[in-house]
Write an enzyme that holds these catalytic residues in place. Structure first.
Site, PDB file in Angstrom:
ATOM      1  N   TYR A 101     -81.656  46.448 117.216  1.00  0.00           N
ATOM      2  CA  TYR A 101     -80.524  46.441 117.026  1.00  0.00           C
ATOM      3  C   TYR A 101     -78.705  46.100 116.976  1.00  0.00           C
ATOM      4  O   TYR A 101     -78.821  47.147 118.179  1.00  0.00           O
ATOM      5  CB  TYR A 101     -80.544  48.429 116.073  1.00  0.00           C
ATOM      6  CG  TYR A 101     -79.434  48.323 115.109  1.00  0.00           C
ATOM      7  CD1 TYR A 101     -79.811  48.303 113.977  1.00  0.00           C
ATOM      8  CD2 TYR A 101     -78.428  49.356 115.571  1.00  0.00           C
ATOM      9  CE1 TYR A 101     -78.779  49.559 112.935  1.00  0.00           C
ATOM     10  CE2 TYR A 101     -76.764  50.028 114.569  1.00  0.00           C
ATOM     11  CZ  TYR A 101     -77.595  49.649 114.042  1.00  0.00           C
ATOM     12  OH  TYR A 101     -76.371  50.329 112.934  1.00  0.00           O
TER      13      TYR A 101
ATOM     14  N   TRP B 150     -69.927  37.221 108.880  1.00  0.00           N
ATOM     15  CA  TRP B 150     -68.983  38.301 109.126  1.00  0.00           C
ATOM     16  C   TRP B 150     -67.873  38.776 109.955  1.00  0.00           C
ATOM     17  O   TRP B 150     -68.837  39.289 111.031  1.00  0.00           O
ATOM     18  CB  TRP B 150     -69.286  39.033 108.300  1.00  0.00           C
ATOM     19  CG  TRP B 150     -68.338  39.185 106.317  1.00  0.00           C
ATOM     20  CD1 TRP B 150     -69.103  38.230 105.819  1.00  0.00           C
ATOM     21  CD2 TRP B 150     -68.141  39.849 105.620  1.00  0.00           C
ATOM     22  NE1 TRP B 150     -69.089  38.820 104.632  1.00  0.00           N
ATOM     23  CE2 TRP B 150     -67.741  39.764 104.337  1.00  0.00           C
ATOM     24  CE3 TRP B 150     -66.535  40.825 106.550  1.00  0.00           C
ATOM     25  CZ2 TRP B 150     -66.571  39.752 103.225  1.00  0.00           C
ATOM     26  CZ3 TRP B 150     -65.833  41.324 105.402  1.00  0.00           C
ATOM     27  CH2 TRP B 150     -65.818  40.869 103.797  1.00  0.00           C
TER      28      TRP B 150
ATOM     29  N   HIS C 188     -67.769  50.564 100.085  1.00  0.00           N
ATOM     30  CA  HIS C 188     -68.547  49.597 101.754  1.00  0.00           C
ATOM     31  C   HIS C 188     -69.330  50.029 102.635  1.00  0.00           C
ATOM     32  O   HIS C 188     -71.082  49.704 102.845  1.00  0.00           O
ATOM     33  CB  HIS C 188     -68.509  48.708 100.912  1.00  0.00           C
ATOM     34  CG  HIS C 188     -68.317  47.557 100.730  1.00  0.00           C
ATOM     35  ND1 HIS C 188     -69.258  46.703 102.145  1.00  0.00           N
ATOM     36  CD2 HIS C 188     -69.216  46.417  99.626  1.00  0.00           C
ATOM     37  CE1 HIS C 188     -69.883  45.399 102.059  1.00  0.00           C
ATOM     38  NE2 HIS C 188     -69.619  45.084 100.167  1.00  0.00           N
TER      39      HIS C 188
ATOM     40  N   THR D  24     -62.891  51.121 101.401  1.00  0.00           N
ATOM     41  CA  THR D  24     -64.175  51.644 100.054  1.00  0.00           C
ATOM     42  C   THR D  24     -65.170  52.397 100.821  1.00  0.00           C
ATOM     43  O   THR D  24     -65.412  52.097 102.422  1.00  0.00           O
ATOM     44  CB  THR D  24     -64.723  50.452  99.225  1.00  0.00           C
ATOM     45  OG1 THR D  24     -65.366  49.810  99.559  1.00  0.00           O
ATOM     46  CG2 THR D  24     -63.206  50.135  98.288  1.00  0.00           C
TER      47      THR D  24
ATOM     48  N   CYS E 140     -71.437  42.960 112.454  1.00  0.00           N
ATOM     49  CA  CYS E 140     -70.264  43.881 112.962  1.00  0.00           C
ATOM     50  C   CYS E 140     -69.329  44.493 111.494  1.00  0.00           C
ATOM     51  O   CYS E 140     -68.416  43.290 111.251  1.00  0.00           O
ATOM     52  CB  CYS E 140     -68.504  42.716 113.842  1.00  0.00           C
ATOM     53  SG  CYS E 140     -67.906  44.789 114.069  1.00  0.00           S
ATOM     54  N   VAL E 141     -69.626  45.433 110.788  1.00  0.00           N
ATOM     55  CA  VAL E 141     -68.847  45.951 110.024  1.00  0.00           C
ATOM     56  C   VAL E 141     -68.225  46.349 110.390  1.00  0.00           C
ATOM     57  O   VAL E 141     -68.039  47.540 111.678  1.00  0.00           O
ATOM     58  CB  VAL E 141     -69.962  46.892 109.089  1.00  0.00           C
ATOM     59  CG1 VAL E 141     -69.595  47.149 107.590  1.00  0.00           C
ATOM     60  CG2 VAL E 141     -71.637  46.028 109.165  1.00  0.00           C
TER      61      VAL E 141
ATOM     62  N   ARG F 168     -66.474  46.129 122.393  1.00  0.00           N
ATOM     63  CA  ARG F 168     -67.947  46.692 122.413  1.00  0.00           C
ATOM     64  C   ARG F 168     -68.309  44.749 122.567  1.00  0.00           C
ATOM     65  O   ARG F 168     -69.399  44.908 122.465  1.00  0.00           O
ATOM     66  CB  ARG F 168     -68.151  47.156 120.995  1.00  0.00           C
ATOM     67  CG  ARG F 168     -67.874  48.682 122.058  1.00  0.00           C
ATOM     68  CD  ARG F 168     -67.654  49.394 120.519  1.00  0.00           C
ATOM     69  NE  ARG F 168     -68.017  51.055 120.725  1.00  0.00           N
ATOM     70  CZ  ARG F 168     -66.858  51.226 121.060  1.00  0.00           C
ATOM     71  NH1 ARG F 168     -65.499  50.800 120.561  1.00  0.00           N
ATOM     72  NH2 ARG F 168     -67.038  52.884 120.972  1.00  0.00           N
TER      73      ARG F 168
ATOM     74  N   SER G 147     -73.552  40.829 107.563  1.00  0.00           N
ATOM     75  CA  SER G 147     -74.996  42.228 108.001  1.00  0.00           C
ATOM     76  C   SER G 147     -75.846  42.536 106.618  1.00  0.00           C
ATOM     77  O   SER G 147     -77.066  42.625 107.685  1.00  0.00           O
ATOM     78  CB  SER G 147     -74.045  42.994 108.481  1.00  0.00           C
ATOM     79  OG  SER G 147     -73.358  42.758 109.251  1.00  0.00           O
ATOM     80  N   PHE G 148     -75.738  42.966 105.907  1.00  0.00           N
ATOM     81  CA  PHE G 148     -76.607  42.400 104.814  1.00  0.00           C
ATOM     82  C   PHE G 148     -77.823  42.073 105.100  1.00  0.00           C
ATOM     83  O   PHE G 148     -79.146  42.586 104.641  1.00  0.00           O
ATOM     84  CB  PHE G 148     -76.081  43.174 103.263  1.00  0.00           C
ATOM     85  CG  PHE G 148     -76.947  44.036 101.889  1.00  0.00           C
ATOM     86  CD1 PHE G 148     -77.498  45.704 102.317  1.00  0.00           C
ATOM     87  CD2 PHE G 148     -77.863  42.950 101.557  1.00  0.00           C
ATOM     88  CE1 PHE G 148     -78.336  46.510 102.035  1.00  0.00           C
ATOM     89  CE2 PHE G 148     -78.655  43.994 101.207  1.00  0.00           C
ATOM     90  CZ  PHE G 148     -79.364  45.080 100.812  1.00  0.00           C
TER      91      PHE G 148
HETATM   92  C1  DLZ Z   1     -68.501  42.681 101.583  1.00  0.00           C
HETATM   93  C2  DLZ Z   1     -68.899  42.316 103.398  1.00  0.00           C
HETATM   94  C3  DLZ Z   1     -67.664  43.443 103.434  1.00  0.00           C
HETATM   95  C4  DLZ Z   1     -66.965  44.316 102.601  1.00  0.00           C
HETATM   96  N1  DLZ Z   1     -67.507  43.663 104.752  1.00  0.00           N
HETATM   97  C5  DLZ Z   1     -68.806  43.320 105.692  1.00  0.00           C
HETATM   98  C6  DLZ Z   1     -68.506  43.703 107.230  1.00  0.00           C
HETATM   99  O1  DLZ Z   1     -67.545  43.995 107.867  1.00  0.00           O
HETATM  100  N2  DLZ Z   1     -69.065  42.344 107.878  1.00  0.00           N
HETATM  101  C7  DLZ Z   1     -70.254  42.584 107.550  1.00  0.00           C
HETATM  102  O2  DLZ Z   1     -71.022  41.867 108.058  1.00  0.00           O
HETATM  103  N3  DLZ Z   1     -70.819  42.133 106.345  1.00  0.00           N
HETATM  104  C8  DLZ Z   1     -69.800  42.593 104.874  1.00  0.00           C
HETATM  105  N4  DLZ Z   1     -69.690  42.645 103.719  1.00  0.00           N
HETATM  106  C9  DLZ Z   1     -71.089  41.005 103.563  1.00  0.00           C
HETATM  107  C10 DLZ Z   1     -72.316  41.616 102.743  1.00  0.00           C
HETATM  108  O3  DLZ Z   1     -72.846  42.042 104.514  1.00  0.00           O
HETATM  109  C11 DLZ Z   1     -73.055  40.591 102.052  1.00  0.00           C
HETATM  110  O4  DLZ Z   1     -73.132  39.926 102.721  1.00  0.00           O
HETATM  111  C12 DLZ Z   1     -72.455  41.256 100.733  1.00  0.00           C
HETATM  112  O5  DLZ Z   1     -72.054  42.139  99.843  1.00  0.00           O
HETATM  113  C13 DLZ Z   1     -73.637  40.415 100.080  1.00  0.00           C
HETATM  114  O6  DLZ Z   1     -75.339  40.895 100.088  1.00  0.00           O
END
Ligand code: DLZ
Length: 160
Positions: A122, A31, A97, A95, A89-90, A136, A65-66
């Site tokens: 981390y 992502w 999320h 939402t 990177c999130v 960053r 990232s999850f």
């Molecule tokens: C679903 C999702 C969203 C909306 N945003 C991000 C993000 O900004 N950065 C990231 O690394 N991953 C994102 N994901 C995916 C989740 O981390 C994960 O891969 C899914 O929820 C499946 O487990």
């Protein structure tokens, strides 16, 4: 945390031990690939600069990232690496999320560190905007990948 007073790529080179022979597993989220690939590049180049050999660096990608938690756990349990760097990177959306992902990953990586097998570093950028992430990942605030590499070396060499 990066700020106008702290650049993520700034460090005292004399405080970093020689990392020759160190083995590092890097887990990278797909992502926001533009950002995570720049973080990865920073981490790899900084590890090489301090003596880690190319063959001592293993890179695996995960979808988001999850999944950094699982990837890091696999590396940590493998016995094949001295440290793990988790890179993601999130970016905040509309939402909640963002909050769940950030909290989940942070908690997951913290628990791996509590197990004490190998240090898990981390490398998750948690940003409100893409611009903050760009700053960053090689922009005006440095590269968090560099910071992660230095942290990995210090954690491994400091506990030998
Ligand atoms: C679903 C999702 C969203 C909306 N945003 C991000 C993000 O900004 N950065 C990231 O690394 N991953 C994102 N994901 C995916 C989740 O981390 C994960 O891969 C899914 O929820 C499946 O487990």
């Amino acid at each position: 945390m990066a700020s106008s007073l702290h650049n993520l790529s700034d460090y005292d080179i004399h405080s970093v031990p020689d990392a020759t022979g160190m083995r590092v597993g890097i887990v990278v989220s797909e992502w926001n690939e533009k950002i995570t690939s720049a973080l990865l590049e920073g981490a790899v180049q900084t590890l090489l600069k301090h003596g880690v050999k190319e063959e001592g660096i293993t890179v695996r990608t995960v979808p988001g990232s999850f999944e950094l938690i699982y990837g890091s756990a696999r590396f940590a349990s493998s016995g094949l690496v001295d440290a793990v760097i988790a890179i993601g990177c999130v970016i905040r959306g509309d939402t909640p999320h963002f909050d769940y992902i950030c909290q989940g990953v942070t908690q997951g990586l913290a628990e791996l560190n509590k197990e004490g097998k190998v240090p898990v570093i981390y490398g998750l950028l948690t940003c409100n905007t893409m611009e903050q992430a760009e700053q960053r990942s090689g922009g005006m605030l440095g590269n968090k990948g560099d910071e992660c590499a230095i942290t990995a070396i210090k954690m491994v060499k400091g506990w030998e």
